[in-house]
Design an enzyme around this catalytic site. Structure first.
Site, short mmCIF file in Angstrom:
data_model
loop_
_atom_site.label_atom_id
_atom_site.label_comp_id
_atom_site.label_asym_id
_atom_site.label_seq_id
_atom_site.Cartn_x
_atom_site.Cartn_y
_atom_site.Cartn_z
N LEU A 196 85.15 19.75 75.57
CA LEU A 196 86.26 20.30 74.82
C LEU A 196 85.68 21.04 73.62
CD1 LEU A 196 89.04 17.53 74.70
CD2 LEU A 196 89.15 19.74 75.85
N ASP A 197 86.30 22.16 73.26
CA ASP A 197 85.84 22.86 72.06
C ASP A 197 85.88 21.94 70.86
OD1 ASP A 197 85.89 24.99 73.80
OD2 ASP A 197 87.82 25.75 73.08
N THR A 198 85.05 22.21 69.88
CA THR A 198 84.98 21.34 68.71
C THR A 198 86.33 21.20 68.02
OG1 THR A 198 82.67 22.00 68.37
CG2 THR A 198 83.80 20.97 66.51
#
Length: 332
Positions: A196-198
């Site tokens: 997942l993106d940060t």
């Protein structure tokens, strides 16, 4: 008789009475009928006669004999335990009883698992089990209940609601907060399923089952992921059709499997996007290319596993049913 004779007879009489008492009177005062016979003291010799044989108390036991008895008892109790061979029926058989394996996997009590077998709801290696007592190898045999694989092996499956700002790695050389910070008390090494993106929140799976993790992220199996995105409108009526038809990105076309508006407050929209692709920033890039940059993004579902009301930063263990659904999703 004369006076001298009377004196002689009186002296003899007094002499008999002055000695130790004898006869029935003696017995009544402490002999056989009056309790234990007491020791009598000799007159002239000064010697004490011991207890009469057959009566009174036994002599004290020597200390040496007590020591020997104690040593013998100690040796008897300290003998090494002898392990006898297993001779009960079935001891030579390998594996574990099926109902025991099912109970340990969380399918219920042993009695409840026996009822599952009686109802023909359990299958081992593709064959329905109808009799009790079948022995299985949890590491090798494939066990299913109602068509769902039972995770009997020593595998772990977790769902984490990843907060924004957490890096999707188990370790971070720069010291940033990462997924590994949430599983530090686990003895088994886990790894994340996909990324997942940060700045993206939501559900991410952690496991030590390598094959399952590989299939869940492989395009061949097309496991869907669901996202909620906060964007600013107004939205055209055909935005869903555009996204499902495909958006041209720098690395190729990207298509959504489903799109719908969840909530609208003025120009603020909360939309749901479902897709099976896993390219980097795929949802953000698609919506931005369509003209609607994402302000906040949350992944609410991974395949059949929903985020539900799980709080941000909380880690929970997947149920056996959820694991079975994941495995069926990727044909395991």
């Amino acid at each position: 008789m004369g006076p001298d004779a009377e004196r002689t007879r009186g002296g003899a009489t007094s002499g008999r009475q002055s000695g130790p008492t004898s006869g029935r009177g003696a017995a009544a005062r402490g002999g056989a009928k009056g309790g234990p016979r007491k020791s009598s003291t000799a007159g002239a010799g000064g010697r004490s006669s011991g207890p009469a044989r057959g009566h009174g108390y036994a002599p004290a036991r020597p200390r040496e004999l007590d020591a020997k008895i104690e040593e013998r008892n100690r040796e008897r109790h300290n003998k090494p335990q002898v392990k006898t061979p297993k001779t009960f029926p079935g001891a030579e058989q390998e594996g574990e009883r099926l109902q025991k394996v099912l109970a340990r996997a969380g399918m219920g009590s042993r009695r409840a698992c026996e009822e599952l077998i009686e109802m023909s709801r359990v299958e081992v290696n593709g064959e329905i089990v109808t009799e009790q007592g079948l022995r299985v190898d949890p590491e090798k045999d494939e066990i299913k209940v109602d068509g769902l694989t039972v995770a009997t092996q020593s595998y772990l499956f977790f769902a984490l609601n990843k907060p924004a700002g957490v890096v999707s790695t188990m370790e971070d050389p720069d010291g940033r907060q990462c997924l590994g910070d949430y599983v530090t008390n686990r003895d088994t090494r886990l790894f994340h399923v996909g990324r997942l993106d940060t700045e993206t929140e939501g559900i991410i799976l952690l496991t030590n089952h390598g094959e399952l993790a590989h299939r869940l992220t492989h395009p061949k199996y097309g496991v869907q992921k669901t996202y909620l995105a906060a964007i600013t409108g107004p939205l055209p009526r055909d935005i869903g059709k555009q996204l499902k038809s495909g958006i041209q990105l720098e690395d190729g076309w990207a298509r959504a499997d489903n799109f719908r508006v969840i909530q609208q407050t003025g120009k603020n929209y909360l939309v749901e996007v479902t897709l099976h692709e896993g390219r980097k920033h795929i949802v953000r890039r698609m919506l931005a290319e369509a003209g609607f940059p994402v302000e906040k993004l949350v992944r609410t579902g991974f395949g059949p596993i929903p985020l539900g009301d799980q709080k941000s930063g909380w880690l929970r263990r997947l149920t056996n049913t959820e694991v079975g659904m994941l495995m069926r999703e990727v044909e395991l």
